[in-house]
Every structure is written in C-alpha cells, then in structure tokens.
Write a protein that holds these residues in place. Structure first.
Motif, mmCIF file in Angstrom:
data_model
loop_
_atom_site.group_PDB
_atom_site.id
_atom_site.type_symbol
_atom_site.label_atom_id
_atom_site.label_comp_id
_atom_site.label_asym_id
_atom_site.label_seq_id
_atom_site.Cartn_x
_atom_site.Cartn_y
_atom_site.Cartn_z
ATOM 1 N N SER A 14 -0.300 -2.437 -2.751
ATOM 2 C CA SER A 14 0.348 -3.726 -2.964
ATOM 3 C C SER A 14 1.478 -3.881 -1.957
ATOM 4 N N GLY A 15 1.960 -5.112 -1.822
ATOM 5 C CA GLY A 15 3.133 -5.349 -0.988
ATOM 6 C C GLY A 15 2.855 -6.029 0.329
ATOM 7 N N GLY A 16 1.593 -6.295 0.643
ATOM 8 C CA GLY A 16 1.304 -6.969 1.901
ATOM 9 C C GLY A 16 1.718 -8.426 1.847
ATOM 10 N N GLY A 17 1.600 -9.076 2.980
ATOM 11 C CA GLY A 17 1.960 -10.490 3.031
ATOM 12 C C GLY A 17 2.181 -10.961 4.441
ATOM 13 N N LEU A 18 2.806 -12.129 4.538
ATOM 14 C CA LEU A 18 3.092 -12.758 5.827
ATOM 15 C C LEU A 18 4.562 -12.534 6.166
ATOM 16 N N SER B 249 10.391 -7.099 8.085
ATOM 17 C CA SER B 249 10.112 -5.868 7.354
ATOM 18 C C SER B 249 9.243 -6.144 6.144
ATOM 19 N N LEU B 250 8.484 -5.134 5.778
ATOM 20 C CA LEU B 250 7.699 -5.149 4.536
ATOM 21 C C LEU B 250 7.677 -3.740 3.975
ATOM 22 N N ARG B 251 7.515 -3.662 2.665
ATOM 23 C CA ARG B 251 7.355 -2.374 1.999
ATOM 24 C C ARG B 251 6.058 -2.386 1.213
ATOM 25 N N LEU B 252 5.175 -1.479 1.577
ATOM 26 C CA LEU B 252 3.898 -1.337 0.881
ATOM 27 C C LEU B 252 3.997 -0.222 -0.154
ATOM 28 N N SER B 253 3.249 -0.400 -1.231
ATOM 29 C CA SER B 253 3.185 0.611 -2.280
ATOM 30 C C SER B 253 1.739 0.981 -2.540
ATOM 31 N N SER C 171 8.433 4.228 7.818
ATOM 32 C CA SER C 171 8.828 5.430 7.081
ATOM 33 C C SER C 171 7.981 5.550 5.824
ATOM 34 N N ILE C 172 7.365 6.709 5.647
ATOM 35 C CA ILE C 172 6.562 6.964 4.464
ATOM 36 C C ILE C 172 7.372 7.809 3.482
ATOM 37 N N SER C 173 7.206 7.518 2.215
ATOM 38 C CA SER C 173 7.853 8.307 1.169
ATOM 39 C C SER C 173 6.900 8.416 -0.008
ATOM 40 N N ARG C 174 7.189 9.359 -0.891
ATOM 41 C CA ARG C 174 6.327 9.581 -2.041
ATOM 42 C C ARG C 174 7.149 9.851 -3.289
ATOM 43 N N ASP C 175 6.558 9.493 -4.416
ATOM 44 C CA ASP C 175 7.046 9.916 -5.724
ATOM 45 C C ASP C 175 5.902 10.740 -6.310
ATOM 46 N N ASN C 176 5.993 12.050 -6.164
ATOM 47 C CA ASN C 176 4.879 12.912 -6.562
ATOM 48 C C ASN C 176 4.596 12.821 -8.055
ATOM 49 N N ALA C 177 5.629 12.647 -8.847
ATOM 50 C CA ALA C 177 5.445 12.571 -10.299
ATOM 51 C C ALA C 177 4.634 11.349 -10.706
ATOM 52 N N LYS C 178 4.689 10.309 -9.882
ATOM 53 C CA LYS C 178 3.982 9.062 -10.188
ATOM 54 C C LYS C 178 2.755 8.861 -9.305
ATOM 55 N N ASN C 179 2.418 9.862 -8.487
ATOM 56 C CA ASN C 179 1.272 9.744 -7.569
ATOM 57 C C ASN C 179 1.346 8.445 -6.770
ATOM 58 N N THR C 180 2.520 8.171 -6.283
ATOM 59 C CA THR C 180 2.801 6.922 -5.580
ATOM 60 C C THR C 180 3.316 7.207 -4.184
ATOM 61 N N ALA C 181 2.911 6.365 -3.245
ATOM 62 C CA ALA C 181 3.411 6.447 -1.879
ATOM 63 C C ALA C 181 3.894 5.077 -1.454
ATOM 64 N N TYR C 182 4.860 5.090 -0.570
ATOM 65 C CA TYR C 182 5.428 3.854 -0.051
ATOM 66 C C TYR C 182 5.413 3.894 1.474
ATOM 67 N N LEU C 183 5.322 2.724 2.058
ATOM 68 C CA LEU C 183 5.435 2.622 3.511
ATOM 69 C C LEU C 183 6.432 1.513 3.815
ATOM 70 N N GLN C 184 7.599 1.896 4.289
ATOM 71 C CA GLN C 184 8.603 0.929 4.706
ATOM 72 C C GLN C 184 8.368 0.618 6.171
ATOM 73 N N GLY D 1 -8.001 2.936 -1.186
ATOM 74 C CA GLY D 1 -7.755 1.682 -1.852
ATOM 75 C C GLY D 1 -8.534 0.559 -1.195
ATOM 76 N N GLN D 2 -8.416 -0.632 -1.761
ATOM 77 C CA GLN D 2 -9.131 -1.795 -1.242
ATOM 78 C C GLN D 2 -8.416 -2.430 -0.051
ATOM 79 N N GLY D 3 -7.188 -2.060 0.155
ATOM 80 C CA GLY D 3 -6.449 -2.585 1.300
ATOM 81 C C GLY D 3 -5.563 -3.756 0.926
ATOM 82 N N THR D 4 -4.517 -3.938 1.702
ATOM 83 C CA THR D 4 -3.621 -5.078 1.543
ATOM 84 C C THR D 4 -3.362 -5.695 2.917
ATOM 85 N N GLN D 5 -3.470 -7.003 2.990
ATOM 86 C CA GLN D 5 -3.355 -7.689 4.284
ATOM 87 C C GLN D 5 -1.888 -7.826 4.694
ATOM 88 N N VAL D 6 -1.607 -7.454 5.920
ATOM 89 C CA VAL D 6 -0.295 -7.681 6.521
ATOM 90 C C VAL D 6 -0.500 -8.577 7.730
#
Length: 120
Positions: A7-11, A17-21, A68-81, A111-116
């Motif tokens: 999630s987090g894609g867009g125009l 800047s955008l932050r993807l999750s 910048s990539i980051s993770r929350d291992n407890a939540k099996n989540t990754a972010y891309l700033q 995943g299915q992908g998010t458009q940026v």
C-alpha cells in the motif's frame, strides 16, 4: 499460504516523497528477508531495496541516498521511504517476502503491486 499486500502508492510530483508499506500474513514461522522491486512499462522487474531480519540492507545504486527500507519484524511489515522521486521512477512497485511457513516450507511470496506515478 502466505499473502503479501502493498500500500501507499500514488501520484507525486518530481522531487516529492512517498512511503510504501508491505505486510505479510498467513502461516508464517519466520520472514528472513523482505524486498522492494519495481517494474516500469516495457522493462524488467528490478530489485531496489532489501532487508534481512538481521537488519542487513541492500540498495540499487540508482536509489542509494534517496530511498530507505525499514522493517517491523514483529509485524512482518516492511516500509520503503522514497524521497527525491524522478519521473523515470514511475512504475509498479512490488514487495516480496522470503522465509518459512509454520511447517517449514519455503516462502517466496509477491504482492500484487502498487502503482507509483511521478509527474514532471
């Protein structure tokens, strides 16, 4: 069965800047690595950033210093700033999770992908 949802894609305007999750869910024992890829029209999918559970990171040269990539291992989540976005970085951004299920089978889930879209 493991699902990956981005999630987090867009125009965004050039320079913005955008932050993807990305969240992995299902019968997960351990996620060893999560990575972000992108695929522009007519081009191959490319790795742009990845991170292991031990916080080791890997970036494509084209995004170093801006993404910048980051993770929350407890939540099996990754972010891309993403900062300083360029029009040529318009693409579908995909997340991939690699690890093991509760029955120790291999996870290699996309995943299915998010458009940026970056406008000039």
């Amino acid at each position: 069965q493991v699902q990956v949802v981005e999630s987090g894609g867009g125009l965004v305007q050039a320079g913005g800047s955008l932050r993807l999750s990305c969240v992995a869910s299902g019968r997960i024992f351990r996620i060893n690595a999560m990575g972000w890829y992108r695929q522009a029209p007519g081009k191959q999918r490319e790795l742009i950033a990845a991170m292991t559970s031990g916080d080791s990171t890997n970036y494509a040269d084209s995004v170093k210093g801006r993404f910048s990539i980051s993770r929350d291992n407890a939540k099996n989540t990754a972010y891309l700033q993403m900062t300083g976005l360029k029009p040529e970085e318009t693409a579908v951004y995909y997340c991939r999770a690699d690890g093991l299920t509760v029955i120790r089978s291999t996870i290699q889930s996309w995943g299915q992908g998010t458009q940026v879209t970056v406008s000039s």
